[in-house]
Design an enzyme around this catalytic site. Structure first.
Site, PDB file in Angstrom:
ATOM      1  N   ASP A  53       0.829  -1.194   0.000  1.00 54.07           N
ATOM      2  CA  ASP A  53       0.000   0.000   0.000  1.00 54.07           C
ATOM      3  C   ASP A  53       0.872   1.255   0.000  1.00 54.07           C
ATOM      4  OD1 ASP A  53      -2.745   1.169   0.403  1.00 54.07           O
ATOM      5  OD2 ASP A  53      -1.810   1.944   2.226  1.00 54.07           O
TER       6      ASP A  53
ATOM      7  N   GLU B  34       1.541  -0.515  -5.123  1.00 53.37           N
ATOM      8  CA  GLU B  34       0.535   0.508  -5.374  1.00 53.37           C
ATOM      9  C   GLU B  34       1.297   1.829  -5.406  1.00 53.37           C
ATOM     10  OE1 GLU B  34      -3.416   2.702  -3.510  1.00 53.37           O
ATOM     11  OE2 GLU B  34      -1.652   2.252  -2.301  1.00 53.37           O
TER      12      GLU B  34
END
Length: 558
Positions: free
Chosen positions: A222, A283
């Site tokens: 993330d 990401e």
């Protein structure tokens, strides 16, 4: 890990040079909205296990689980308090191990979400930091700074949170007086780690090994581009139209700093300690495909989400350009391109592709949004876009429910919304709840089969009865049947490991050959001829033998 689990783990390894992640179709599970085994309205790990056979039937190669680690859930699990345990709302570590073993028995690999940019403010380290003095070891794990102004009453810089509002919060010291400020690029309950601190780096290497020892096949990272901040934390004056996660803006002092690559080189070495092909997926919202490709150089990560592709409008020339750029940029560093159309942070593509007004990432759609989509147009384009995407070489990501053609849920009552964006922007932005609604499994069942009690953490729309999995499984023309056919053909013909050859085509048409398959997507204004060969499948019905607008066909050629 048991010997049985270990044997299964080894059996899942692929040959060197043909790593599974280079061509895999990876299915994103948002655990709280996938399936709920205990009936409390929140999905859980046992719910996932109960539907793994459905995912095997669908034909995916791996699943990526959004956060399920211990968390107060102020941002749906992206605020972690314990990186090495399962939050009780999702089950236990034993439930995770059972799910992992059941997935591996079906030939499905498992990728877990890791959130290294920030922790929860309830994490033991942050509680220690609040109790400690400025300049202490405990505070050094996070980004605490003195404020500006005569009495430190102003934030250290002008940075804004991705969720809206300031990116700094001031704390009260032990004597009760206002003190230092801490950085949180997201919600104030999500303080950013200081990744220049060796203790932070060592802790996350430990966390990686904890999950790798259990047998996971990789990590989706993330905010992979956000861990390092520019030295000195200078003010930043973004373009008014810049993307909140950095995808549209250059030289942002908290996104894409060069030093972040050293972290992933360390992580690459950790994964290399383990048998099999473990994967790291970034990401990373960056201004260009070429910059994103830097995250997947041979000694760093293995994949990066292709947000440039996701954000491309439904336009033939634009799609051809982004496909060309993606294949070139990733090939230049020896990595596969990835392809993705939906995830838990963006408007579902069955709605997004039919929007008639600008909708920046993270804004969402609600009752008062301009340019709301026409459902029939959105679904037709979504099916065509998926058929185009799954014909491309590389690795593809699917988001749970897209195989049912689920649209964005627009009419969620204000008092039911839960995304921090909704609250931090004083209800100006609807946020991401609309793509996170629990998915339907059985039309004639409580909560459409999400559980057996009818409880759901976000309300499901009545029209989802027609989109339930059992209904679509019985319909050869359904979106589920289309996905299943496409994935079967893609696997049998090894399209993920193939190569692309562009074909001459009229304006408004994207046409290419991958192995024995010709893919033609009609994004123009009038029907076009079907390419010569045997029709394999089509995203929609042909009309008078022609490919209608917003339709993609696959044709077998010699």
């Amino acid at each position: 890990m048991t010997s049985t689990a270990l044997d299964t783990r080894i059996a899942l390894a692929s040959a060197p040079g043909a790593e599974w992640w280079r061509s895999a179709v990876i299915y994103q599970i948002y655990p709280r909205s996938f399936a709920d085994a205990n009936g409390d309205g929140l999905g859980d790990l046992r719910g996932i296990t109960s539907h793994l056979e459905d995912l095997k039937t669908l034909g995916v190669d791996a699943v990526w689980l959004s956060p399920f680690m211990t968390s107060p859930q102020k941002d749906a699990g992206y605020d972690v308090t314990d990186y090495c345990d399962v939050d009780p709302i999702f089950g236990t570590l034993a439930d995770f191990d059972d799910m992992l073993a059941a997935a591996h028995e079906r030939g499905i690999r498992v990728i877990v979400d890791l959130v290294p940019n920030h922790s929860s403010d309830q994490h033991v380290w942050f509680r220690e930091a609040l109790a400690a003095a400025p300049g202490s070891v405990a505070r050094g794990r996070y980004l605490f700074r003195e404020g500006k102004g005569e009495h430190g009453e102003l934030p250290p810089n002008n940075w804004e949170s991705v969720f809206g509002g300031p990116a700094w919060t001031r704390v009260r010291e032990a004597d009760g007086e206002p003190g230092q400020w801490y950085l949180h690029l997201f919600d104030s309950s999500q303080p950013d780690f200081d990744w220049t601190n060796p203790e932070v780096r060592a802790e996350f290497r430990r966390i990686l090994r904890f999950w790798l020892d259990r047998g996971v096949d990789g990590f989706r990272v993330d905010v992979a581009h956000g861990l390092m901040k520019k030295p000195g934390l200078p003010d930043y004056f973004p373009d008014a139209d810049g993307g909140s996660m950095g995808g549209d803006a250059a030289d942002v002092p908290y996104w894409g700093q060069p030093a972040v690559h050293d972290i992933y080189r360390e992580w690459h070495e950790v994964l290399a300690e383990y048998d099999g092909d473990r994967a790291l997926c970034a990401e990373a919202w960056l201004p260009s495909i070429e910059q994103t490709a830097l995250w997947v150089r041979p000694d760093e990560m293995n994949q990066a989400f292709n947000f440039a592709y996701l954000e491309t409008k439904w336009d033939a020339a634009a799609l051809r350009a982004v496909i060309d750029a993606s294949l070139a940029a990733y090939a230049a560093v020896g990595a596969p391109s990835t392809w993705v159309l939906s995830n838990h942070d963006v408007v579902r593509h069955a709605s997004r592709l039919a929007l008639t007004a600008e909708n920046p990432q993270g804004t969402g759609i609600g009752p008062n949004s301009p340019g709301k989509p026409i459902p029939e147009v959105g679904l037709r384009r979504a099916r065509a876009a998926t058929a185009l995407m799954l014909g491309l070489p590389g690795s593809a990501y699917l988001y749970q429910g897209e195989e049912l053609g689920l649209p964005e849920v627009i009419n969620i009552p204000d008092d039911a919304r839960q995304d921090p964006t909704w609250f931090r922007t004083d209800h100006e932005r609807y946020g991401r709840d609309g793509c996170r609604v629990p998915i339907p499994w059985v039309a004639d069942a409580p909560a459409y089969g999400f559980n057996d009690t009818g409880a759901t953490w976000l309300p499901q729309p009545a029209e989802w009865a027609d989109l339930a999995r059992d209904v679509e499984a019985a319909d050869e023309a359904s979106t589920l049947s289309m996905y299943t056919t496409l994935l079967d053909e893609r696997r049998e013909r090894r399209l993920g490991a193939g190569s692309l050859e562009w074909l001459d085509s009229p304006a408004g048409v994207v046409a290419f050959r991958n192995g024995s398959v010709t893919v033609l997507a009609n994004i123009g204004e009038r029907p076009v001829a079907v390419p010569g060969g045997r029709l394999i499948t089509s995203s929609g019905s042909l009309v008078d033998g022609l490919v209608p607008v917003d339709t993609t066909v696959w044709v077998e050629t010699d």
